[in-house]
Scaffold this motif. Structure first.
Motif, mmCIF file in Angstrom:
data_model
loop_
_atom_site.group_PDB
_atom_site.id
_atom_site.type_symbol
_atom_site.label_atom_id
_atom_site.label_comp_id
_atom_site.label_asym_id
_atom_site.label_seq_id
_atom_site.Cartn_x
_atom_site.Cartn_y
_atom_site.Cartn_z
ATOM 1 N N PRO A 1 6.272 -2.907 6.962
ATOM 2 C CA PRO A 1 5.822 -4.294 7.124
ATOM 3 C C PRO A 1 6.583 -4.960 8.258
ATOM 4 O O PRO A 1 7.737 -4.633 8.515
ATOM 5 N N PHE A 2 5.930 -5.880 8.902
ATOM 6 C CA PHE A 2 6.595 -6.602 9.985
ATOM 7 C C PHE A 2 7.767 -7.404 9.429
ATOM 8 O O PHE A 2 8.855 -7.404 9.981
ATOM 9 N N ASP A 3 7.527 -8.085 8.307
ATOM 10 C CA ASP A 3 8.575 -8.884 7.674
ATOM 11 C C ASP A 3 8.399 -8.692 6.164
ATOM 12 O O ASP A 3 9.042 -7.843 5.573
ATOM 13 N N GLU B 1 14.756 -12.969 -2.202
ATOM 14 C CA GLU B 1 15.505 -11.767 -2.568
ATOM 15 C C GLU B 1 14.580 -10.618 -2.951
ATOM 16 O O GLU B 1 15.035 -9.572 -3.410
ATOM 17 N N GLY B 2 13.268 -10.856 -2.854
ATOM 18 C CA GLY B 2 12.321 -9.844 -3.321
ATOM 19 C C GLY B 2 12.151 -8.700 -2.341
ATOM 20 O O GLY B 2 12.830 -8.624 -1.317
ATOM 21 N N PRO B 3 11.231 -7.801 -2.649
ATOM 22 C CA PRO B 3 10.974 -6.644 -1.802
ATOM 23 C C PRO B 3 10.235 -7.038 -0.532
ATOM 24 O O PRO B 3 9.686 -8.134 -0.450
ATOM 25 N N SER B 4 10.214 -6.153 0.434
ATOM 26 C CA SER B 4 9.501 -6.469 1.666
ATOM 27 C C SER B 4 8.025 -6.086 1.571
ATOM 28 O O SER B 4 7.242 -6.413 2.452
ATOM 29 N N VAL B 5 7.675 -5.380 0.508
ATOM 30 C CA VAL B 5 6.265 -5.118 0.239
ATOM 31 C C VAL B 5 5.978 -5.515 -1.206
ATOM 32 O O VAL B 5 6.563 -4.961 -2.137
ATOM 33 N N ASP C 1 3.316 -5.691 -4.110
ATOM 34 C CA ASP C 1 2.033 -5.142 -4.549
ATOM 35 C C ASP C 1 1.469 -5.996 -5.682
ATOM 36 O O ASP C 1 2.025 -6.029 -6.773
ATOM 37 N N MET D 1 8.129 1.371 -3.870
ATOM 38 C CA MET D 1 8.429 0.078 -3.289
ATOM 39 C C MET D 1 9.850 -0.351 -3.607
ATOM 40 O O MET D 1 10.086 -1.154 -4.487
ATOM 41 N N ALA D 2 10.802 0.230 -2.937
ATOM 42 C CA ALA D 2 12.205 -0.139 -3.181
ATOM 43 C C ALA D 2 12.441 -1.586 -2.773
ATOM 44 O O ALA D 2 12.073 -1.986 -1.675
ATOM 45 N N PRO D 3 13.014 -2.374 -3.658
ATOM 46 C CA PRO D 3 13.280 -3.779 -3.338
ATOM 47 C C PRO D 3 14.357 -3.913 -2.270
ATOM 48 O O PRO D 3 15.468 -4.337 -2.532
ATOM 49 N N LYS D 4 14.027 -3.541 -1.067
ATOM 50 C CA LYS D 4 15.026 -3.620 -0.003
ATOM 51 C C LYS D 4 15.174 -5.071 0.458
ATOM 52 O O LYS D 4 14.245 -5.856 0.338
ATOM 53 N N PRO D 5 16.338 -5.424 0.971
ATOM 54 C CA PRO D 5 16.571 -6.819 1.359
ATOM 55 C C PRO D 5 15.651 -7.230 2.496
ATOM 56 O O PRO D 5 15.319 -6.418 3.355
ATOM 57 N N PRO D 6 15.210 -8.478 2.500
ATOM 58 C CA PRO D 6 14.303 -8.937 3.551
ATOM 59 C C PRO D 6 15.002 -8.942 4.903
ATOM 60 O O PRO D 6 16.209 -9.128 4.984
ATOM 61 N N LYS D 7 14.203 -8.731 5.942
ATOM 62 C CA LYS D 7 14.779 -8.764 7.279
ATOM 63 C C LYS D 7 15.231 -10.180 7.615
ATOM 64 O O LYS D 7 14.725 -11.152 7.090
#
Lengths: 352, 352
Positions: free
Chosen positions: A173-175, A335-339, A341, B1-7
């Motif tokens: 994802p872009f962001d 604080e959520g995921p970047s994708v 669903d 969908m790993a909850p990775k930190p937002p950019k």
DNA sequence: CTGAAAGCGCTTACAG
DNA sequence: CTGAAAGCGCTTACAG
């Protein structure tokens, strides 16, 4: 209707702004209340930092002159605008407007205004619209899909604003992306149709160049046929424009390709409505002679006779989540995921 | 969908703005091109007033830093914004979106952006939205209908901008009105239904408080019955919300009020779709057992089986004319009437 | 709790 | 053809 001359733009009295300009400024309010502009600004934005007496004087003056702060001045000095830009393929179709309305409602609660654009499924048009809107220095940007031009990506990078990509689940994802799996949705619908006894399933979908949703939906259909041990014939996969009329033509194309086709899965409710109507016109019984399924679950889907079997997309939820994420990203609290669903569900009704 | 930190919001390099801020300003372009900001401004807005050499240097610098002028600064100093505010009952329904798209397209050609709001047919909501938007100091304002709250009229008066009222033909337009006669449309449709042999005609319409279109459409129906020497029974006039589902309930209400009813005229295609589907569900033949007509002529109307007889509203034309009038009023060149009648037409299809 | 000063990023006169 | 100065209407530090 006598062609009488238009009224002058100048307001017809009634307002008491102290200068030649018709629109009251903060300065006018300040003079009337006997304070300075900072005090007016404070009374309006942080009333708790101002004395009761001053607050009342300012409020009265604001009312008297009908003062509404100039947003251009406000965003210029505060270095952040109250504008969120949102670009959708089209604003006309119910499938997107459900998302737009929620997005708009949620953002409005926090004082943000939506600047909307329709790209007609064209990422060059998306680029053009974005470059026109970026001058507003938007506080957030919402786009549809995850395929964009190089220039668009540059603008998104330099905009210094959170970006949400809707309607798909990109690998990178872009962001932040908020959507559902287009691939899995058509995969599961194909599997469902098969489990309901349909064996010769055609596929109509909305196709525009470089559209990730179209690619994913087609891939889902193909993958399901493969897993079912069925061969997918190219003539049974029909790319179409986004119109009801196209769905009618699509149904005929499928029946020409395979007169024994027993189901037509559509990648959009709009196409499904067309296919369904064409089937009825041809005197076919739905679903006995041919089953039809849609994608989107717009209001009309459940009202049609026969009611449309379709994929339900959580349209409102996508809009709401997207707005919340934008707001949290602005505040720096996301604080959520970047994708994200939001899922989908298969809704079986009468048409399949 | 790993909850990775937002950019991070900060752009990832790639842009060369000379200061800490990520977004290039005119000052950055000027420095790069070796000129002052006025020259940049001129090169961008009035290139003919600048030497070829300077123009090329500036254009190159603009490209290098990806400069897009800040509209907030521009509108503040030039005292005119590039924003037009447009308020419609709903953005979701095809009947309005056709107008919105044309309005938007036409205004975009002149560099204006549309700030859209949905009032849900509520003039208090209209007031609330307008007060939120007026801070943008819009260059033009578009509203639906001619009934507004006192506060709305005050804001429109003081906005110092041209105003168009769409969708009706008020006796005393606020500024310029662009629409059609709602009264005559239902009058003529009632007359048409009568001329086609229908005698017991019910009327479903979208009703919200203080809605001039609803009042006019109801009056048109009543006037036609009177002129035909027929009595209009109150139970045959059914006010409903703006939903397909409501049209279904409406049809049942008409059949309860008069089991021998032979036609249902609807004040909206949305209601007509519901009425038509309910008739089919009840096993009634349309139009043999009961005729149905709509209002609006949305895309779906001609695709339905049976295709819907309806009133065609020149939706795109209303949007286009409205935009042109706003632009001409801004330029001070509008010479047309203060009420523009775009007309309507009766479209006979299969349902009546 | 309130105000004097500075400045956001541009454009509009006005000089030269 | 180009630039120095002023200012649009606000808000953000900073004093007091």
């Amino acid at each position: 209707m006598a062609p009488k001359p238009p009224k002058s733009t100048a307001a017809a009295g009634a307002s008491p702004p102290s200068n030649g300009n018709q629109i009251a400024r903060m300065k006018d309010v300040a003079r009337l209340a006997g304070v300075t502009t900072m005090t007016v600004s404070r009374a309006l934005r942080t009333p708790e930092k101002v004395s009761e007496e001053t607050r009342l004087k300012v409020e009265e003056a604001v009312r008297r002159v009908g003062f509404i702060p100039n947003y251009a001045a406000r965003s210029l000095v505060s270095q952040r605008s109250q504008v969120v830009v949102a670009l959708f393929p089209t604003m006309m179709n119910s499938v997107f407007s459900g998302t737009i309305e929620e997005l708009s409602r949620e953002l409005a609660l926090s004082g943000y205004h939506l600047l909307l654009g329709g790209t007609d499924f064209d990422i060059d048009q998306e680029e053009k619209l974005l470059s026109g809107f970026i001058g507003w220095r938007p506080a957030g940007i919402v786009v549809t899909g995850s395929v964009h031009t190089v220039a668009t990506r540059h603008m998104l990078e330099n905009a210094n604003a959170p970006v949400t990509e809707l309607w798909s689940l990109p690998k990178k994802p872009f962001d932040v992306a908020v959507g559902f799996s287009n691939h899995d949705a058509t995969y599961q619908m194909t599997m469902s149709l098969h489990s309901w006894g349909y064996r010769r399933i055609g596929f109509l979908y909305v196709d525009y160049p470089r559209n990730d949703r179209a690619v994913d939906r087609k891939a889902g259909y193909r993958a399901a046929l493969r897993d079912l041990g069925l061969t997918s014939r190219p003539e049974m996969i029909v790319p179409l424009p986004f119109e009801i009329e196209a769905g009618r033509a699509g149904l005929r194309r499928i029946l020409e390709a395979d007169p024994d086709a027993d189901a037509v899965m559509c990648g959009s409710d709009t196409l499904a409505v067309g296919a369904l109507m064409e089937a009825l016109r041809l005197g076919l019984r739905v679903p006995q002679d041919i089953a039809i399924s849609g994608f989107g679950d717009v209001e009309l889907a459940r009202e049609l006779v026969p009611a449309l079997t379709t994929v339900r997309i959580p349209r409102a939820e996508i809009g709401r989540r997207s707005a919340q994420i934008i707001l949290q990203r602005i505040a720096g609290t996301y604080e959520g995921p970047s994708v994200v669903d939001c899922g989908f569900s298969i809704i079986r009704r009468e048409s399949a």
